[in-house]
Scaffold this motif. Structure first.
Motif, PDB file in Angstrom:
ATOM      1  N   LYS A 152      13.132   1.968  81.449  1.00  0.00           N
ATOM      2  CA  LYS A 152      14.470   1.391  81.696  1.00  0.00           C
ATOM      3  C   LYS A 152      15.206   1.039  80.402  1.00  0.00           C
ATOM      4  O   LYS A 152      16.427   1.137  80.331  1.00  0.00           O
ATOM      5  CB  LYS A 152      14.345   0.131  82.561  1.00  0.00           C
ATOM      6  CG  LYS A 152      13.951   0.421  83.987  1.00  0.00           C
ATOM      7  CD  LYS A 152      13.967  -0.869  84.782  1.00  0.00           C
ATOM      8  CE  LYS A 152      13.447  -0.631  86.180  1.00  0.00           C
ATOM      9  NZ  LYS A 152      13.393  -1.863  86.957  1.00  0.00           N
ATOM     10  N   SER A 156      20.640   5.269  85.613  1.00  0.00           N
ATOM     11  CA  SER A 156      19.427   5.478  86.417  1.00  0.00           C
ATOM     12  C   SER A 156      19.135   6.967  86.557  1.00  0.00           C
ATOM     13  O   SER A 156      17.982   7.391  86.539  1.00  0.00           O
ATOM     14  CB  SER A 156      19.599   4.879  87.815  1.00  0.00           C
ATOM     15  OG  SER A 156      19.537   3.490  87.745  1.00  0.00           O
ATOM     16  N   ARG A 202      23.115   2.036  86.793  1.00  0.00           N
ATOM     17  CA  ARG A 202      22.224   1.144  87.549  1.00  0.00           C
ATOM     18  C   ARG A 202      23.023   0.329  88.566  1.00  0.00           C
ATOM     19  O   ARG A 202      24.098  -0.167  88.275  1.00  0.00           O
ATOM     20  CB  ARG A 202      21.500   0.178  86.600  1.00  0.00           C
ATOM     21  CG  ARG A 202      20.542   0.881  85.699  1.00  0.00           C
ATOM     22  CD  ARG A 202      19.588  -0.081  85.005  1.00  0.00           C
ATOM     23  NE  ARG A 202      19.011   0.565  83.838  1.00  0.00           N
ATOM     24  CZ  ARG A 202      18.115   1.516  83.893  1.00  0.00           C
ATOM     25  NH1 ARG A 202      17.676   1.940  85.057  1.00  0.00           N
ATOM     26  NH2 ARG A 202      17.638   2.077  82.800  1.00  0.00           N
ATOM     27  N   GLY A 245      13.246   4.719  86.223  1.00  0.00           N
ATOM     28  CA  GLY A 245      12.893   3.788  87.305  1.00  0.00           C
ATOM     29  C   GLY A 245      12.106   4.460  88.415  1.00  0.00           C
ATOM     30  O   GLY A 245      11.989   5.686  88.466  1.00  0.00           O
ATOM     31  N   THR A 246      11.571   3.640  89.323  1.00  0.00           N
ATOM     32  CA  THR A 246      10.781   4.173  90.452  1.00  0.00           C
ATOM     33  C   THR A 246      11.710   4.590  91.582  1.00  0.00           C
ATOM     34  O   THR A 246      12.834   4.095  91.690  1.00  0.00           O
ATOM     35  CB  THR A 246       9.795   3.100  90.958  1.00  0.00           C
ATOM     36  OG1 THR A 246      10.540   1.918  91.281  1.00  0.00           O
ATOM     37  CG2 THR A 246       8.742   2.775  89.913  1.00  0.00           C
ATOM     38  N   ASP A 279      10.366  -1.777  97.115  1.00  0.00           N
ATOM     39  CA  ASP A 279      11.075  -2.477  96.041  1.00  0.00           C
ATOM     40  C   ASP A 279      11.242  -1.560  94.818  1.00  0.00           C
ATOM     41  O   ASP A 279      10.935  -1.936  93.686  1.00  0.00           O
ATOM     42  CB  ASP A 279      10.310  -3.751  95.662  1.00  0.00           C
ATOM     43  CG  ASP A 279      11.202  -4.721  94.885  1.00  0.00           C
ATOM     44  OD1 ASP A 279      12.441  -4.587  95.004  1.00  0.00           O
ATOM     45  OD2 ASP A 279      10.669  -5.550  94.147  1.00  0.00           O
ATOM     46  N   ASP A 297      13.470   1.165  92.228  1.00  0.00           N
ATOM     47  CA  ASP A 297      14.720   1.023  91.460  1.00  0.00           C
ATOM     48  C   ASP A 297      15.814   1.940  91.995  1.00  0.00           C
ATOM     49  O   ASP A 297      17.000   1.627  91.933  1.00  0.00           O
ATOM     50  CB  ASP A 297      14.469   1.360  89.981  1.00  0.00           C
ATOM     51  CG  ASP A 297      13.415   0.447  89.378  1.00  0.00           C
ATOM     52  OD1 ASP A 297      13.493  -0.769  89.606  1.00  0.00           O
ATOM     53  OD2 ASP A 297      12.498   0.955  88.701  1.00  0.00           O
ATOM     54  N   LYS A 346      20.259  -2.396  93.832  1.00  0.00           N
ATOM     55  CA  LYS A 346      19.543  -1.150  93.571  1.00  0.00           C
ATOM     56  C   LYS A 346      20.501   0.031  93.444  1.00  0.00           C
ATOM     57  O   LYS A 346      21.591   0.036  94.028  1.00  0.00           O
ATOM     58  CB  LYS A 346      18.555  -0.838  94.712  1.00  0.00           C
ATOM     59  CG  LYS A 346      17.618  -1.989  95.067  1.00  0.00           C
ATOM     60  CD  LYS A 346      16.553  -2.212  94.025  1.00  0.00           C
ATOM     61  CE  LYS A 346      15.554  -3.264  94.438  1.00  0.00           C
ATOM     62  NZ  LYS A 346      14.549  -3.537  93.423  1.00  0.00           N
ATOM     63  N   THR A 347      20.047   1.035  92.705  1.00  0.00           N
ATOM     64  CA  THR A 347      20.809   2.294  92.639  1.00  0.00           C
ATOM     65  C   THR A 347      20.535   3.044  93.938  1.00  0.00           C
ATOM     66  O   THR A 347      19.382   3.299  94.276  1.00  0.00           O
ATOM     67  CB  THR A 347      20.312   3.148  91.447  1.00  0.00           C
ATOM     68  OG1 THR A 347      20.346   2.355  90.278  1.00  0.00           O
ATOM     69  CG2 THR A 347      21.158   4.393  91.292  1.00  0.00           C
TER      70      THR A 347
END
Length: 1515
Positions: free
Chosen positions: A627, A633, A661, A697-698, A776, A778, A809-810
């Motif tokens: 990040k 993102s 983001r 991000g995840t 949860d 990203d 969140k994105t």
């Protein structure tokens, strides 16, 4: 005259060669053992000296004190050592051998006589033996001090060599004793002790473990470990096999505790011990990966050759198995070698001592014991190796399935891949078993020829030539068999692919009345498979004839050659030759099976190898950044992507995208414009042709078609994460699932059926949204998440979830619902694979480039609602009289949602404590006689069975008669005159032999015919039974269970069952023939044979309950592997998006272990029984030999006695094979039992009832009348639809609305009789639908279902599978449903391909194809079940227009969440809690503000009018 001279010359040459050989042997052979011994010990001592020198130098240099073998470990003070049995035995054996050799050395020094005439050599040999064993004893003693877990490799090598040396020594001494008629001496007894002690040490050297245990002061004891912490062992129960002693390993007595449980009650899965750590799937998978990596590095390739990896993986264990197999092969030929000596002993009994006779009997018994132990060990080892390879390969196939690229997925359907896992892996495992026969065969043939050469001289060359001729005639047959096997597998793949697809789409097939068509499709595919199976089995029958006749053919050729060469055929020589030919029968019998296994194994290995080398998802397609290293993102620059690799065939082009983001990005566009593909390029699912994709991000992903795992709801939401109650409750609330949980008795622990079968479309969608939210992550990628939910729920989801929990969140979301667009920070408009517009809602509306078309369609729909709503308000009665039913509708009832499901099985779950999919049916106890009877009498009432048994009995009688004839007609010695001429003797022998071979041909052909016909009949019965089963059966039965029966169990019936059952009878007939021959010579044999047989039967009865349950559990535990794999393949994209590959692989490994446990213990149990039966039959044989030695001369004919021994040699094999075949047949019969389970399923109503067929033009008007309709799913469950009474007038449009789970789908299912009414009736145009055939009903109605289904094949085949319409009609339907241009653009036009599940078509396009089917069918009644959920507003508007035009004079029943699709209906039916809440025209319903319909309209219009306020929610 010339021929006679040639034979005389040949005789002279043979004689002179024999003289030379005898002279050489006399000089050198007596000291051969001493020569070998001295060389071996000098080598051993030399290596030892070099080793200690090297060690000493190392100590000086590095001060190292470790023992050489890896695995040594030093421990602290206060820790003691507990000696194991293995360690004690090794000390005892080494000391015993040292003492024995010391005594022999003393005897030699005192002038004891030996066969070796070089005394210095003999003394040197013994002296060095004493030194070597003294060193061995000291070394073993020292192991305690250094606490090693393994004996040193040098010591183990010495033990192995000394065992071989002791065998050679005993064999040489026995040979000299028989040759010189010597007496038993002290040295012979010493040799016997040496062999036993060496054998023990040899057995210990194989495993090599010392078995020493640490004893820690507090009383804890633990085995010495390798120093490495073995995490696999954590949480595992101990395996009795892993901690078994040497004696337990040899006798398989480590299984005794399991048998003790199994004989008392049927064994359950939990009671079966774990497999050893080295047999666990985790260890094996890791080990195979390591070998694969080694091959990759060595070959410098990313796609290594799988054969090399398999070789590296199995080589060590295979080598140990090979050693046992070779020992078994060698020891099996000791008997035939000694027969001539035995007959000579019986003939010359007067001049020979009884001691030498008993010594011969002991030699026979010793050889049989060694053979038994070695045979059991190599067979068990081969099975164990098969298990290891299977676990490793299944693990590889699973991991590959999760990594396959989309293109590879299309070329390998899930049905095919499941076949790799079930059938192909089984065939590779079978080949591993046959692997040992490859190196046993040349040894067996060489020994046979050597024995024949000893007895018959040059006649052995004729035997060799005949044997090679028989083996060579195999080559063309094997090649043909291999070709047939390839064809069988291809045909099987096609059948399994179609079966898998049909089972998945069963609901569509039933609704469309296509049952018969798809049944015929499967039957035609089976017909192709049947044709290849028949050719293969016919060839197998011919092969059986060749090989059953081969020993006779070889013996005839050999005896004729001996007659021509003038070699005397005495009884001893003939019987020794016959025994050898019977031993040769073993490799020759095994050859067809071996070649068939090689053919099948090669084909299967090639198929698995080609699958494992398929292209994988691009690993470098996406660049991941932390990040702190990336501002955005998601960044895509100049992205060019395609589902196909060809650059010309791009799906997305010129993609430029930067997402900051926390941004909300909406993606919209018409059907097939590339919206889902855009998400796929961010996930890395689609092939990147050029450009860059960067992600920081995840990720979490919600696919368009819900993917739900079998298990409970909570497991689906947690998806491998830890349970955090506060977070979980927030997620459930945001995803509007609280009400659903309240209505299930088990709440969120309610079990979900296969593919979420018992949940409505909306529930499945919300569960997978909850799964994504709970992660949860990203970045959130949502593919049309609101399509399957109603307006109220959609609003709640958007507000609480998207703009609530996910506000930071994105988020990228695809949507067709325009009301959700204004809330987005940026909207991307897709068209033909390109982003044609991007901007905020207001910006796009101003651009006038196509976006307004989508919005316009939505606005028109909204206007139509508002117009109706407003017009209703103006005519509203100021004081409306509410109907009584409305008054009883409380607020709670209005909010009551989602109680029953799409398939309405939630109530059934409640009754079964949250469990929908019940554990697989498992019969307990012995397999019923009716199962055997059903199998045997399926074809022509079993009339072929007696003929088969008669043919085999005739073969046995003729074979015994031919051998008896040769023994009787041959003279006992060369000097005795023969009873009949040699030519006449051979002529009779040939006639009897040919007769017996023809009996085999008849038997083999009849078994093939009966077996395949039975398999075909049982398959057809099962197929009809399954396809005619009601939908409730498919809802509660995982497809894996049905596929398992259609694949693995059917394979057993096709290729194995008849042969296995036949062999039960054939081996009994064989053993009866053997006992008849033995008892005719010495009836006293029955004195021991009868009690031994009783013990054998007791053992079998003790064994069968445990083995049977193990076999059943093994069969049941195979289905979950296939089911989990099929489920994981279907959700591979989701698994990858959540980075859960490891978790799913671990689950797969756990399932493999669950299957390995019963399977491993089942094969071990078979060896447990076989070992005991072999030992018992060995003693029967030994008793008969002692009897023949003890009986006075003249009581028995030596020739016939020899014949009895010839047959007796095989007694242990035959006796074991009887029991083994019976147990194996019973295990295989479980497949028949499982297929019969699915052959008598409860059926749906008749497809056609001849007495009450509706008129040809029915229904003419399309009036549907429900009278007091009540629906329930089982007698003990409450009604789901309650007292539904209403009429849908003909040629009207009727809308059916209600909250999710109010009973809408159930009503439609009742209309199509997917569920039958409990009470009441449904009448269409004066015809009660419950009184006509299902086909007559369903074929006259049309439905566009909620889940669009397409089948593998062509576009035309999907629109018109029954081929009832012309091409023009099809094109017309395609044009009307907006697909005409798309199909015309494809090269193949109507023949354009559709892959499995229609995955090369978007969800919206699949929905349009379903519309096309309805347009073609032109039924008077059309049902739309959420028909436009997957299409955009513009396309939805077009579809609604087409439906209103094409079906204007027909009855249209519409279930919809998009209210505007029902607002212009003639009538609206509102359902709540399975009852009619309201039923009137839309205008009348809207007049009453408190009506349910008014509230639904208000919700929708408010949401649509106020969507502009959404941006404020996250500002």
């Amino acid at each position: 005259m010339v021929w006679e001279d040639m034979f005389d010359l040949s005789r002279e040459m043979n004689f002179s060669r024999l003289e030379f050989q005898t002279e050489w042997l006399q000089q050198n052979y007596p000291c051969l053992c001493e020569h070998i011994s001295i060389v071996m010990q000098v080598s051993f001592l030399g290596i030892l000296v070099l080793y200690y020198l090297q060690k000493s130098m190392g100590e000086i240099c590095k001060q190292r004190t470790n023992f050489p073998d890896q695995g040594t470990e030093k421990h602290g003070t206060g820790i003691g050592i507990r000696f194991s049995t293995i360690y004690k035995i090794s000390i005892a054996c080494c000391s015993l051998l040292m003492v024995t050799h010391f005594i022999l050395l003393l005897l030699l020094l005192n002038g004891s006589v030996t066969y070796c005439n070089h005394k210095v050599r003999a003394i040197s040999s013994e002296g060095m033996q004493v030194v070597s064993w003294a060193i061995s004893s000291i070394t073993v003693y020292q192991i305690v001090n250094i606490k090693s877990i393994k004996f040193p490799w040098l010591l183990r090598a010495w033990w192995f060599c000394s065992f071989i040396l002791s065998i050679i020594s005993v064999a040489a001494d026995t040979h000299f004793r028989i040759t010189y008629h010597g007496q038993l001496r002290l040295r012979d007894y010493a040799d016997f002790i040496i062999v036993l002690a060496s054998a023990c040490l040899f057995a210990i050297s194989i495993q090599g473990k010392t078995g020493l245990t640490l004893t820690i002061p507090n009383g804890i004891s633990e085995p010495l470990l390798n120093g490495k912490g073995d995490k696999q062992s954590e949480g595992r129960r101990e395996s009795p096999y892993g901690k078994a002693t040497l004696l337990q390993l040899v006798t398989f007595s480590w299984l005794n505790p399991l048998f003790a449980v199994g004989v008392k009650k049927p064994i359950d899965q939990e009671e079966i011990p774990d497999v050893d750590i080295k047999d666990s799937a985790e260890y094996l998978s890791h080990s195979f990966d390591e070998r694969l990596q080694n091959v990759k590095e060595r070959d410098g390739t990313t796609n290594p050759e799988i054969y090399k990896t398999i070789y590296l993986f199995i080589r060590k264990k295979a080598a140990i198995n090979a050693l046992f197999a070779v020992i078994c092969a060698v020891s099996s030929y000791v008997g035939p070698y000694l027969i001539d000596d035995f007959v000579n002993f019986l003939t010359e009994k007067k001049t020979r001592s009884l001691g030498s006779g008993y010594f011969l009997a002991l030699a026979f018994l010793g050889a049989k014991m060694v053979e038994t132990i070695a045979q059991r060990q190599w067979i068990f080892g081969a099975r164990q190796l098969g298990l290891r390879l299977r676990a490793a390969l299944i693990s590889q196939i699973f991991k590959k399935g999760l990594r396959l690229s989309s293109l590879s997925r299309q070329s390998h359907t899930s049905g095919e891949v499941i076949n790799y896992m079930s059938v192909d892996i089984q065939r590779i495992t079978d080949f591993i078993w046959y692997l040992n026969i490859i190196w046993m065969m040349p040894i067996q043939i060489s020994l046979a020829i050597y024995i024949l050469h000893t007895n018959l001289g040059m006649g052995s060359l004729a035997a060799l030539a005949a044997t090679l001729a028989v083996l060579l005639c195999n080559i063309p047959m094997t090649n043909l068999q291999k070709r047939y096997q390839t064809r069988i597998m291809e045909a099987k793949d096609n059948r399994m692919k179609a079966t898998s697809e049909i089972l998945r789409s069963m609901k569509t097939i039933k609704l469309q009345a296509w049952d018969s068509q798809f049944l015929q499709k499967l039957e035609s595919l089976r017909k192709v498979e049947y044709g290849w199976l028949w050719k293969s089995l016919r060839l197998s029958a011919t092969t059986a004839f060749v090989f059953w006749g081969s020993p006779t053919f070889i013996s005839v050729v050999t005896f004729w050659a001996c007659m021509l060469m003038g070699i005397d055929l005495t009884a001893g020589r003939v019987l020794s030759a016959l025994a050898t030919f019977r031993m040769l029968q073993d490799p020759i019998f095994n050859l067809p099976d071996l070649l068939s296994a090689i053919a099948q194994g090669k084909v299967s290995a090639d198929r698995v190898a080609s699958y494992l080398m398929e292209d994988e998802i691009q690993q470098d397609g996406i660049e991941h950044f932390p990040k702190d290293q990336m501002e955005n993102s998601i960044e895509i620059e100049n992205g060019k992507f395609g589902w196909n690799i060809e650059p010309s065939n791009t799906t997305l082009d010129g993609i430029q995208l930067k997402v900051k983001r926390g941004m909300k990005v909406a993606i919209c566009g018409t059907v097939g414009s590339g919206k889902s593909s855009l998400l796929s390029c961010i996930l890395g699912e689609i092939q990147k042709l050029s450009g860059t994709v960067k992600i920081s991000g995840t990720k979490a992903y919600v696919p368009q078609s819900p993917w739900i795992l079998t298990g409970n709801i909570r497991e689906n939401i947690l998806f491998g994460n830890a349970y955090d109650k506060a977070k979980y409750d927030r997620t459930v609330k945001a995803c509007a699932l609280e009400k659903d949980f309240e209505l299930f008795s088990c709440g969120d622990l309610t079990e979900i059926g296969e593919r979420g079968i018992n949940m409505s479309g909306g529930q499945k969608q919300r569960i997978q949204i909850a799964r994504a939210v709970y992660q949860d992550a990203d970045i959130y990628l949502l593919d049309d998440p609101f399509s399957a939910v109603d307006a109220h729920t959609g609003t709640q989801l958007f507000e609480d979830c998207m703009m609530g929990l996910l506000r930071e969140k994105t988020t990228l979301y695809v949507t067709h619902q325009v009301e959700f667009l204004p809330a987005a920070d940026i909207i991307l408009v897709m068209q033909n694979g390109k982003i044609v517009q991007a901007g905020s809602f207001e910006e796009l509306l101003k651009q006038n480039t196509g976006f307004e078309v989508l919005v316009g369609a939505h606005s028109r729909a909204l206007e139509s609602i508002l117009t109706v709503e407003n017009s209703s308000r103006t005519t509203q009665d100021p004081t409306p009289e509410s109907e009584p039913i409305i008054e009883s509708t409380s607020d709670a009832e209005l909010q009551q949602t989602r109680q029953e499901s799409e398939h309405n099985l939630s109530l059934e779950i409640t009754e079964k404590e949250g469990k929908l999919v019940q554990d697989e049916e498992r019969e307990k106890g012995s397999i019923g006689k009716e199962v055997y009877w059903s199998y045997l009498t399926t074809v022509k009432g079993g009339v072929l069975i007696p003929i088969i048994i008669l043919a085999q009995s005739s073969f046995q009688v003729l074979q015994v008669a031919s051998n008896y004839w040769m023994a009787w007609a041959s003279p006992p010695t060369s000097e005795t005159e023969p009873k009949v001429g040699i030519k006449f003797t051979l002529l009779v022998y040939v006639l009897l032999a040919v007769g017996s071979s023809l009996c085999v041909l008849l038997r083999a052909s009849l078994v093939a015919v009966a077996g395949l016909s039975t398999a075909q009949k049982l398959f057809t019965t099962m197929l009809h039974s399954v396809l005619r089963a009601p939908m409730s059966f498919f809802d509660s039965t995982p497809t894996g269970r049905i596929l398992n029966r259609a694949s693995t169990d059917q394979s057993v019936l096709d290729l194995e069952m008849a042969t296995r059952l036949g062999w039960c009878a054939f081996s009994i007939i064989q053993i009866l023939g053997t006992i008849a021959v033995m008892s005719q010579v010495a009836w006293e044999v029955f004195v021991i044979f009868i009690p031994v047989t009783a013990i054998c039967i007791w053992y079998q009865q003790y064994y069968i309950p445990t083995a049977r349950e193990l076999a059943r559990l093994s069969g049941i535990q195979r289905a979950p592997i296939l089911h989990h794999f099929a489920e994981s393949l279907a959700g591979a994209a989701t698994i990858r998006a959540f980075d859960q590959q490891d978790r799913f692989s671990d689950a797969n490994l756990s399932l493999i272990d669950s299957h390995s446990r019963p399977w491993f213990h089942n094969v071990s149990a078979m060896e447990w029984l076989s070992f005991r039966l072999n030992i018992l039959s060995n003693f029967v044989f030994a008793f008969s030999l002692v009897l023949l030695v003890t009986l006075p001369e003249g009581v028995i004919n030596p020739s016939i006695a020899g014949l009895a021994v010839t047959y007796g040699i095989n007694l242990n094999v035959l006796q074991a094979s009887v029991i083994w075949n019976m147990c194996n047949a019973e295990n295989k019969m479980i497949s028949v039992e499982r297929i019969l389970q699915y052959s008598n399923l409860t059926s749906e109503a008749a497809l056609v009832i001849e007495d009450s067929k509706p008129p040809m033009n029915w229904p003419q008007v399309g009036t549907i009348c429900f009278k007091n309709l009540q629906i329930r799913y089982a007698e003990h469950l409450p009604s789901v639809l309650k007292n539904i009474s209403c009429t849908f007038p003909g040629q009207n449009k009727v809308g059916v609305v209600g909250r999710t789970g109010s009973g809408k789908s159930t009503l439609i299912q009742a209309l199509f009789r997917i569920v039958e009414p409990r009470e009441g009736s449904i009448i269409i145009d004066d015809v009660d639908i419950c009184k006509i055939g299902l086909h007559d009903l369903r074929s006259r109605l049309s439905i566009i279902p909620q889940d669009p289904t397409m089948f593998e094949g062509t576009v035309r085949g999907n629109l018109d599978p029954l081929e009832q319409y012309s091409d023009n009609d099809v094109w017309e339907a395609l044009d009307k449903c907006q697909l005409g241009d798309l199909v015309r653009a494809k090269e193949e036009k109507l023949e354009a391909s559709v892959v499995e599940n229609g995955e090369n078509w978007s969800a919206g396009q699949r929905q349009l194809v379903c519309l096309g089917r309805a347009l073609l069918k032109k039924s008077r009644i059309l049902v739309l079940d959420e028909a436009t959920a997957s299409v955009d507003s513009a396309t939805d508007g077009v579809i609604q227009k087409i439906i209103s035009q094409e079906f204007k004079d027909r009855t249209v029943v519409t279930i919809a969440h998009r209210i505007h699709t029902v607002i212009d209906s003639d009538l609206v039916l509102v359902l709540s809690d399975g009852r009619i809440a309201e039923y009137d025209t839309p205008a009348k319903l809207l007049e009453r503000e408190e009506s349910l319909f008014s509230k639904l309209i208000k919700e929708y219009s408010m949401r649509s009018q106020s969507f502009n306020s959404f941006p404020n929610l996250h500002n």
